[in-house]
Design a protein around this motif. Structure first.
Motif, PDB file in Angstrom:
ATOM      1  N   GLY A  91       0.806  -1.217   0.000  1.00 61.24           N
ATOM      2  CA  GLY A  91       0.000   0.000   0.000  1.00 61.24           C
ATOM      3  C   GLY A  91       0.838   1.265   0.000  1.00 61.24           C
ATOM      4  O   GLY A  91       0.382   2.318  -0.453  1.00 61.24           O
ATOM      5  N   PHE A  92       2.079   1.175   0.495  1.00 58.25           N
ATOM      6  CA  PHE A  92       2.947   2.354   0.492  1.00 58.25           C
ATOM      7  C   PHE A  92       3.304   2.805  -0.924  1.00 58.25           C
ATOM      8  O   PHE A  92       3.708   3.953  -1.122  1.00 58.25           O
ATOM      9  CB  PHE A  92       4.253   2.052   1.237  1.00 58.25           C
ATOM     10  CG  PHE A  92       4.112   1.993   2.733  1.00 58.25           C
ATOM     11  CD1 PHE A  92       3.362   2.937   3.415  1.00 58.25           C
ATOM     12  CD2 PHE A  92       4.742   0.999   3.465  1.00 58.25           C
ATOM     13  CE1 PHE A  92       3.236   2.892   4.799  1.00 58.25           C
ATOM     14  CE2 PHE A  92       4.626   0.939   4.840  1.00 58.25           C
ATOM     15  CZ  PHE A  92       3.870   1.881   5.511  1.00 58.25           C
ATOM     16  N   ALA A  93       3.174   1.909  -1.897  1.00 54.93           N
ATOM     17  CA  ALA A  93       3.538   2.259  -3.274  1.00 54.93           C
ATOM     18  C   ALA A  93       2.754   3.464  -3.770  1.00 54.93           C
ATOM     19  O   ALA A  93       3.249   4.244  -4.586  1.00 54.93           O
ATOM     20  CB  ALA A  93       3.301   1.063  -4.207  1.00 54.93           C
ATOM     21  N   LEU A  94       1.530   3.630  -3.281  1.00 60.00           N
ATOM     22  CA  LEU A  94       0.663   4.707  -3.759  1.00 60.00           C
ATOM     23  C   LEU A  94       0.518   5.842  -2.753  1.00 60.00           C
ATOM     24  O   LEU A  94      -0.416   6.630  -2.827  1.00 60.00           O
ATOM     25  CB  LEU A  94      -0.716   4.138  -4.112  1.00 60.00           C
ATOM     26  CG  LEU A  94      -0.720   3.023  -5.163  1.00 60.00           C
ATOM     27  CD1 LEU A  94      -2.148   2.573  -5.445  1.00 60.00           C
ATOM     28  CD2 LEU A  94      -0.050   3.483  -6.442  1.00 60.00           C
ATOM     29  N   THR A  95       1.456   5.921  -1.810  1.00 57.24           N
ATOM     30  CA  THR A  95       1.390   6.979  -0.805  1.00 57.24           C
ATOM     31  C   THR A  95       1.439   8.361  -1.432  1.00 57.24           C
ATOM     32  O   THR A  95       0.764   9.295  -0.977  1.00 57.24           O
ATOM     33  CB  THR A  95       2.553   6.833   0.194  1.00 57.24           C
ATOM     34  OG1 THR A  95       2.470   5.551   0.825  1.00 57.24           O
ATOM     35  CG2 THR A  95       2.491   7.919   1.261  1.00 57.24           C
ATOM     36  N   ALA A  96       2.250   8.518  -2.475  1.00 59.73           N
ATOM     37  CA  ALA A  96       2.436   9.834  -3.101  1.00 59.73           C
ATOM     38  C   ALA A  96       1.480  10.069  -4.256  1.00 59.73           C
ATOM     39  O   ALA A  96       1.743  10.877  -5.135  1.00 59.73           O
ATOM     40  CB  ALA A  96       3.877   9.976  -3.584  1.00 59.73           C
ATOM     41  N   THR A  97       0.350   9.367  -4.261  1.00 56.60           N
ATOM     42  CA  THR A  97      -0.670   9.562  -5.289  1.00 56.60           C
ATOM     43  C   THR A  97      -1.943  10.084  -4.630  1.00 56.60           C
ATOM     44  O   THR A  97      -2.144   9.899  -3.430  1.00 56.60           O
ATOM     45  CB  THR A  97      -0.983   8.257  -6.039  1.00 56.60           C
ATOM     46  OG1 THR A  97      -1.450   7.275  -5.086  1.00 56.60           O
ATOM     47  CG2 THR A  97       0.269   7.720  -6.724  1.00 56.60           C
ATOM     48  N   PRO A  98      -2.815  10.735  -5.387  1.00 53.14           N
ATOM     49  CA  PRO A  98      -4.007  11.335  -4.791  1.00 53.14           C
ATOM     50  C   PRO A  98      -5.009  10.302  -4.271  1.00 53.14           C
ATOM     51  O   PRO A  98      -4.936   9.113  -4.579  1.00 53.14           O
ATOM     52  CB  PRO A  98      -4.616  12.134  -5.966  1.00 53.14           C
ATOM     53  CG  PRO A  98      -3.509  12.290  -6.952  1.00 53.14           C
ATOM     54  CD  PRO A  98      -2.659  11.058  -6.801  1.00 53.14           C
ATOM     55  N   ALA A  99      -5.950  10.811  -3.477  1.00 54.00           N
ATOM     56  CA  ALA A  99      -7.152  10.067  -3.058  1.00 54.00           C
ATOM     57  C   ALA A  99      -6.860   8.864  -2.176  1.00 54.00           C
ATOM     58  O   ALA A  99      -7.649   7.922  -2.122  1.00 54.00           O
ATOM     59  CB  ALA A  99      -7.953   9.622  -4.279  1.00 54.00           C
ATOM     60  N   TRP A 300       9.744   8.450   0.969  1.00 54.93           N
ATOM     61  CA  TRP A 300      10.156   7.872  -0.311  1.00 54.93           C
ATOM     62  C   TRP A 300      10.752   6.481  -0.156  1.00 54.93           C
ATOM     63  O   TRP A 300      10.667   5.663  -1.069  1.00 54.93           O
ATOM     64  CB  TRP A 300      11.115   8.823  -1.029  1.00 54.93           C
ATOM     65  CG  TRP A 300      10.407  10.070  -1.453  1.00 54.93           C
ATOM     66  CD1 TRP A 300      10.529  11.319  -0.920  1.00 54.93           C
ATOM     67  CD2 TRP A 300       9.403  10.177  -2.481  1.00 54.93           C
ATOM     68  NE1 TRP A 300       9.676  12.198  -1.549  1.00 54.93           N
ATOM     69  CE2 TRP A 300       8.983  11.526  -2.517  1.00 54.93           C
ATOM     70  CE3 TRP A 300       8.839   9.265  -3.375  1.00 54.93           C
ATOM     71  CZ2 TRP A 300       8.016  11.977  -3.417  1.00 54.93           C
ATOM     72  CZ3 TRP A 300       7.883   9.716  -4.267  1.00 54.93           C
ATOM     73  CH2 TRP A 300       7.484  11.062  -4.276  1.00 54.93           C
ATOM     74  N   PHE A 301      11.339   6.192   0.989  1.00 59.60           N
ATOM     75  CA  PHE A 301      11.777   4.824   1.278  1.00 59.60           C
ATOM     76  C   PHE A 301      10.572   3.890   1.336  1.00 59.60           C
ATOM     77  O   PHE A 301      10.603   2.768   0.804  1.00 59.60           O
ATOM     78  CB  PHE A 301      12.540   4.803   2.599  1.00 59.60           C
ATOM     79  CG  PHE A 301      13.037   3.445   3.011  1.00 59.60           C
ATOM     80  CD1 PHE A 301      13.700   2.610   2.115  1.00 59.60           C
ATOM     81  CD2 PHE A 301      12.858   2.997   4.315  1.00 59.60           C
ATOM     82  CE1 PHE A 301      14.171   1.353   2.512  1.00 59.60           C
ATOM     83  CE2 PHE A 301      13.318   1.757   4.717  1.00 59.60           C
ATOM     84  CZ  PHE A 301      13.977   0.927   3.814  1.00 59.60           C
ATOM     85  N   ALA A 302       9.484   4.370   1.957  1.00 58.04           N
ATOM     86  CA  ALA A 302       8.263   3.571   2.027  1.00 58.04           C
ATOM     87  C   ALA A 302       7.689   3.333   0.638  1.00 58.04           C
ATOM     88  O   ALA A 302       7.256   2.217   0.310  1.00 58.04           O
ATOM     89  CB  ALA A 302       7.229   4.268   2.910  1.00 58.04           C
ATOM     90  N   VAL A 303       7.681   4.377  -0.204  1.00 60.95           N
ATOM     91  CA  VAL A 303       7.172   4.225  -1.568  1.00 60.95           C
ATOM     92  C   VAL A 303       7.997   3.185  -2.319  1.00 60.95           C
ATOM     93  O   VAL A 303       7.448   2.325  -3.026  1.00 60.95           O
ATOM     94  CB  VAL A 303       7.201   5.575  -2.307  1.00 60.95           C
ATOM     95  CG1 VAL A 303       6.872   5.387  -3.789  1.00 60.95           C
ATOM     96  CG2 VAL A 303       6.203   6.550  -1.675  1.00 60.95           C
ATOM     97  N   GLY A 304       9.318   3.235  -2.172  1.00 63.53           N
ATOM     98  CA  GLY A 304      10.184   2.266  -2.839  1.00 63.53           C
ATOM     99  C   GLY A 304       9.913   0.847  -2.384  1.00 63.53           C
ATOM    100  O   GLY A 304       9.828  -0.085  -3.204  1.00 63.53           O
ATOM    101  N   LEU A 305       9.769   0.656  -1.070  1.00 59.18           N
ATOM    102  CA  LEU A 305       9.448  -0.676  -0.557  1.00 59.18           C
ATOM    103  C   LEU A 305       8.096  -1.147  -1.080  1.00 59.18           C
ATOM    104  O   LEU A 305       7.923  -2.333  -1.412  1.00 59.18           O
ATOM    105  CB  LEU A 305       9.436  -0.663   0.974  1.00 59.18           C
ATOM    106  CG  LEU A 305      10.775  -0.514   1.687  1.00 59.18           C
ATOM    107  CD1 LEU A 305      10.567  -0.484   3.199  1.00 59.18           C
ATOM    108  CD2 LEU A 305      11.729  -1.647   1.316  1.00 59.18           C
ATOM    109  N   GLY A 306       7.147  -0.228  -1.146  1.00 58.40           N
ATOM    110  CA  GLY A 306       5.820  -0.581  -1.648  1.00 58.40           C
ATOM    111  C   GLY A 306       5.860  -1.040  -3.087  1.00 58.40           C
ATOM    112  O   GLY A 306       5.201  -2.018  -3.467  1.00 58.40           O
ATOM    113  N   LEU A 307       6.642  -0.343  -3.918  1.00 59.69           N
ATOM    114  CA  LEU A 307       6.757  -0.733  -5.320  1.00 59.69           C
ATOM    115  C   LEU A 307       7.414  -2.101  -5.460  1.00 59.69           C
ATOM    116  O   LEU A 307       7.042  -2.896  -6.328  1.00 59.69           O
ATOM    117  CB  LEU A 307       7.564   0.321  -6.087  1.00 59.69           C
ATOM    118  CG  LEU A 307       6.869   1.674  -6.288  1.00 59.69           C
ATOM    119  CD1 LEU A 307       7.844   2.678  -6.896  1.00 59.69           C
ATOM    120  CD2 LEU A 307       5.639   1.524  -7.170  1.00 59.69           C
TER     121      LEU A 307
END
Length: 330
Positions: A91-99, A300-307
């Motif tokens: 779920g962290f992959a979409l942290t920096a996306t809207p909604a 951004w570390f969380a986003v990377g792990l999410g991806l």
């Protein structure tokens, strides 16, 4: 919620552009204002420091993932801990996306894996968000109280407001009574009030009280790890900021970003953290550098792990494939 179909598309181009813009703006700010101080700040990054910052962030994610699993189990979702943790990290992959798309992704993965409907899992999401909010407020209030020797009225009011919200969520009968009383006063648009009652019921955390309280230490330990990472970073950069004040600056910045309703708090969190650091006597270039570094090692570390986790999460969910948009592959 994500569409009910056999494949899932991640907006990788949007994520990549957001990160590049973030990095460019922060780097330009740090170096343009004072090239010497900006270079000095980034030169203080050593392998032990970087490893420690990422390790403390990972500890936060792990503890919160365990809390997510416990909330899911309480809601009757029968998924082993491994997939539950994997879904949470994905779920962290979409942290920096809207909604709040990352939150929806977690529920979508649970639905694919277990068949649990959204009405069953939405309370898990609400409990997770409320637990984070309560914990961050506690750390912020403790930090500012220790740093100044007194509490701040605004923070006390915030805690009161969160307490009132928690009461409404844990005791839906109060919410139903408030809706009914409001309708008796207004006396019109009955369908609107019927929908309001349904909303209260769907967001209800009735029965979550014991597990919510028992998991607060997990959330507290997790967020404290990231807050202490920020204090460690500031000390490594030579900033004269006490640990309690660092805890307050980090957590208040997180709250400001959340209130700004921007993806991942981008913009709001950074602006507040830089402003508070400068007010505390840190030079502007160092404040920008510190903010950039801590956001990369947390958000951004969380986003990377999410991806990285998303493809495995989708396979674990048992359906479909994962695709990326644009030139960036999954």
């Amino acid at each position: 919620m994500p569409e009910e179909r056999g494949s899932l598309t991640l907006p990788l181009r949007t994520i990549t552009v957001s990160f590049l813009l973030f990095a460019a703006v922060m780097a330009a700010g740090a170096f343009a204002l004072d090239r010497h101080e900006g270079a000095r700040a980034f030169s203080q990054l050593t392998l032990p420091l970087v490893t420690g910052l990422l390790g403390l962030s990972a500890a936060n994610y792990a503890l919160r993932a365990l809390r997510w699993h416990l909330f899911s189990r309480h809601a009757g979702v029968r998924i082993p801990m491994g997939p539950a943790v994997l879904f949470f990290i994905a779920g962290f992959a979409l942290t920096a996306t809207p909604a709040k798309a990352g939150e929806a992704l977690r529920l979508w993965l649970i639905r694919r894996r277990s068949g649990a409907g959204y009405l069953q899992t939405i309370p898990v999401l609400i409990a997770d968000r409320l637990s984070d909010l309560v914990t961050i407020l506690l750390i912020a209030l403790t930090g500012v109280a220790a740093a100044t020797g007194s509490t701040v009225v605004g923070m006390a009011l915030a805690v009161t407001a969160v307490g009132a919200l928690a009461l409404l969520l844990f005791q839906p009968r109060i919410g139903h009574a408030l809706v009914g009383a409001t309708y008796r006063v207004v006396g019109t648009r009955p369908r609107l009030f019927v929908r309001a009652r349904r909303g209260v019921r769907r967001m209800s955390l009735a029965g979550f009280g014991p597990v919510f309280l028992s998991t607060l230490p997990l959330a507290l330990a997790g967020w404290m790890a990231e807050s202490l990472a920020f204090a460690w970073l500031l000390a490594s950069l030579g900033a004269d900021v006490s640990v309690p004040l660092a805890l307050f600056i980090f957590t208040f910045g997180m709250l400001a970003g959340a209130l700004a309703m921007l993806p991942g708090g981008l913009g709001g969190t950074e602006a507040v953290m830089v402003a508070l650091l400068v007010t505390s006597g840190v030079d502007l270039a160092t404040a920008i550098a510190a903010t950039a570094i801590i956001r990369i090692s947390t958000l951004w570390f969380a986003v990377g792990l999410g991806l990285l986790a998303a493809p495995a999460a989708l396979r674990s969910a048992g359906r479909g494939s994962l695709h990326g948009r644009g030139a960036v592959g999954a």
